[in-house]
Design a protein around this motif. Structure first.
Motif, PDB file in Angstrom:
ATOM      1  N   LEU A 119       0.833  -1.205   0.000  1.00 62.17           N
ATOM      2  CA  LEU A 119       0.000   0.000   0.000  1.00 62.17           C
ATOM      3  C   LEU A 119       0.872   1.261   0.000  1.00 62.17           C
ATOM      4  N   ILE A 120       1.941   1.255   0.796  1.00 54.86           N
ATOM      5  CA  ILE A 120       2.841   2.412   0.865  1.00 54.86           C
ATOM      6  C   ILE A 120       3.601   2.569  -0.446  1.00 54.86           C
ATOM      7  N   GLY A 140      12.489   4.183   0.605  1.00 54.06           N
ATOM      8  CA  GLY A 140      11.717   5.265   1.203  1.00 54.06           C
ATOM      9  C   GLY A 140      10.445   4.761   1.850  1.00 54.06           C
ATOM     10  N   SER A 141       9.798   3.767   1.206  1.00 54.04           N
ATOM     11  CA  SER A 141       8.565   3.195   1.760  1.00 54.04           C
ATOM     12  C   SER A 141       8.846   2.427   3.048  1.00 54.04           C
ATOM     13  N   VAL A 142       9.994   1.760   3.116  1.00 49.24           N
ATOM     14  CA  VAL A 142      10.379   1.043   4.336  1.00 49.24           C
ATOM     15  C   VAL A 142      10.615   2.033   5.471  1.00 49.24           C
ATOM     16  N   TYR A 170       6.123   4.876  11.165  1.00 52.36           N
ATOM     17  CA  TYR A 170       4.803   4.663  11.765  1.00 52.36           C
ATOM     18  C   TYR A 170       4.871   3.638  12.898  1.00 52.36           C
ATOM     19  N   ASP A 171       5.609   2.552  12.689  1.00 50.68           N
ATOM     20  CA  ASP A 171       5.700   1.521  13.729  1.00 50.68           C
ATOM     21  C   ASP A 171       6.432   2.039  14.965  1.00 50.68           C
ATOM     22  N   LEU A 212      11.495  11.283  -1.567  1.00 39.91           N
ATOM     23  CA  LEU A 212      10.176  11.526  -2.154  1.00 39.91           C
ATOM     24  C   LEU A 212       9.237  10.372  -1.809  1.00 39.91           C
ATOM     25  N   SER A 213       9.763   9.156  -1.914  1.00 42.63           N
ATOM     26  CA  SER A 213       8.974   7.973  -1.548  1.00 42.63           C
ATOM     27  C   SER A 213       8.622   7.991  -0.062  1.00 42.63           C
ATOM     28  N   LEU A 214       9.577   8.422   0.766  1.00 45.49           N
ATOM     29  CA  LEU A 214       9.333   8.544   2.205  1.00 45.49           C
ATOM     30  C   LEU A 214       8.222   9.552   2.472  1.00 45.49           C
TER      31      LEU A 214
END
Length: 335
Positions: free
Chosen positions: A66-67, A119-121, A127-128, A208-210
């Protein structure tokens, strides 16, 4: 060569940290009652814990997908699941190196750029860590009188590795390094050298992904998946409590405390949380005036089952990755 040395140093530091905390946990302890407790573990709940662990991995894969999709990439769910299983498999042996592995593997199987997945990781971890931080703060707020000893014991354990004087330097050093990184990045942007340009483009794509991962469009889906993940983590820890006769009568509320306090140990740079989680769980049982031997038994069982489950399920992910890469190599060869 330099990157290999850096990885070796990181792995060595993680092993040292885990070993020190494991020593602090087991010193002057008789292992006989602990082994007897583990021998009486309920095999039904052990098997159930593996099922629960796989569900957690699957939910994490759906959330990571999803991210990633926020950046416009559309990887298939099975490819994302394979990469995340492979990443956790590697994390069992190294301190967080699996995060890089799952990004590089996803590039090979689903053509998702490493900068995007990285970046998604980072967004996922942010969040975690936020939820972990809120949970730890809430638990310490409610149980400060009991848990003050954990703070003192943990700082004492870390001081065996770094010394107290270095504990206060670490946050300041991290801020300084981040500022220097930003200054260096601004200067690197002006460079015309091709290798440097590639590095800058990679970093820009990653950030940007982050940013896109943090500013989610599908917030509802993300929140639902995150709630399910943490609910399953609580369930997993409650199942671990049910495994042992000494802890089977403990409530699910205690499983919540175990999750967040033990989560601090998983967040520290030790392979698979070995040593750090054992130490914190022992301190937790002592703080709640529970049997210390039960705390050690529970720490060994919960960490051990998580480690074994991750190896088995992650090994399945490694096999899937091996098959997928061989299939891709054959298809490219036949073109």
């Amino acid at each position: 060569m330099g990157s290999r040395i850096k990885k070796l140093l990181q792995n060595s530091l993680g092993i040292i940290i885990g070993s020190v905390f494991l020593f602090l946990t087991l010193r002057k302890k008789s292992m006989t009652p602990i082994w007897e407790s583990l021998a009486n573990a309920d095999y039904f709940f052990i098997i159930l814990s593996f099922v629960c662990l796989f569900v957690i991995f699957y939910l994490r894969a759906l959330r990571w997908k999803l991210i990633i999709e926020e950046s416009g990439e559309k990887p298939k769910s099975d490819k994302v699941l394979t990469s995340i299983l492979l990443g956790y498999f590697v994390n069992s042996f190294t301190p967080k190196f699996g995060e890089i592995i799952r990004c590089t593997s996803l590039q090979k199987t689903a053509n998702v750029p490493v900068s995007v997945s990285m970046g998604s990781v980072m967004a996922e971890r942010a969040y975690d860590l936020l939820i972990l931080g809120i949970g730890v703060f809430a638990i310490f707020w409610v149980e400060l009188d009991r848990l003050q000893s954990i703070i003192d014991s943990t700082l004492g354990g870390i001081s065996h590795i770094y010394g107290y004087r270095y504990l206060y330097v670490i946050p300041f050093a991290l801020v300084v390094l981040f500022i220097l990184f930003l200054i260096s990045l601004r200067r690197l942007k002006k460079s015309e050298r091709r290798p440097i340009k590639k590095i800058v483009e990679f970093l820009q794509s990653m950030f940007l992904s982050l940013k896109q991962g943090l500013l989610l469009k599908k917030r509802f889906h993300f929140i639902v998946l995150t709630i399910l993940i943490w609910a399953m983590l609580i369930t997993l820890n409650y199942i671990y409590l049910l495994c042992l006769p000494e802890t089977s009568s403990y409530s699910i509320s205690f499983a919540i405390v175990v999750l967040f306090i033990g989560g601090i140990g998983w967040a520290l740079p030790s392979p698979g949380g070995i040593g750090t989680t054992h130490f914190l769980l022992l301190q937790l049982f002592v703080a709640f005036q529970l049997d210390p031997n039960a705390g050690i038994s529970f720490g060994i069982l919960s960490n051990g089952l998580t480690f074994i489950g991750t190896i088995v399920i992650g090994g399945y992910g490694y096999f899937r990755y091996w098959v997928e890469t061989r299939t891709l190599a054959k298809s490219e060869k036949n073109k």
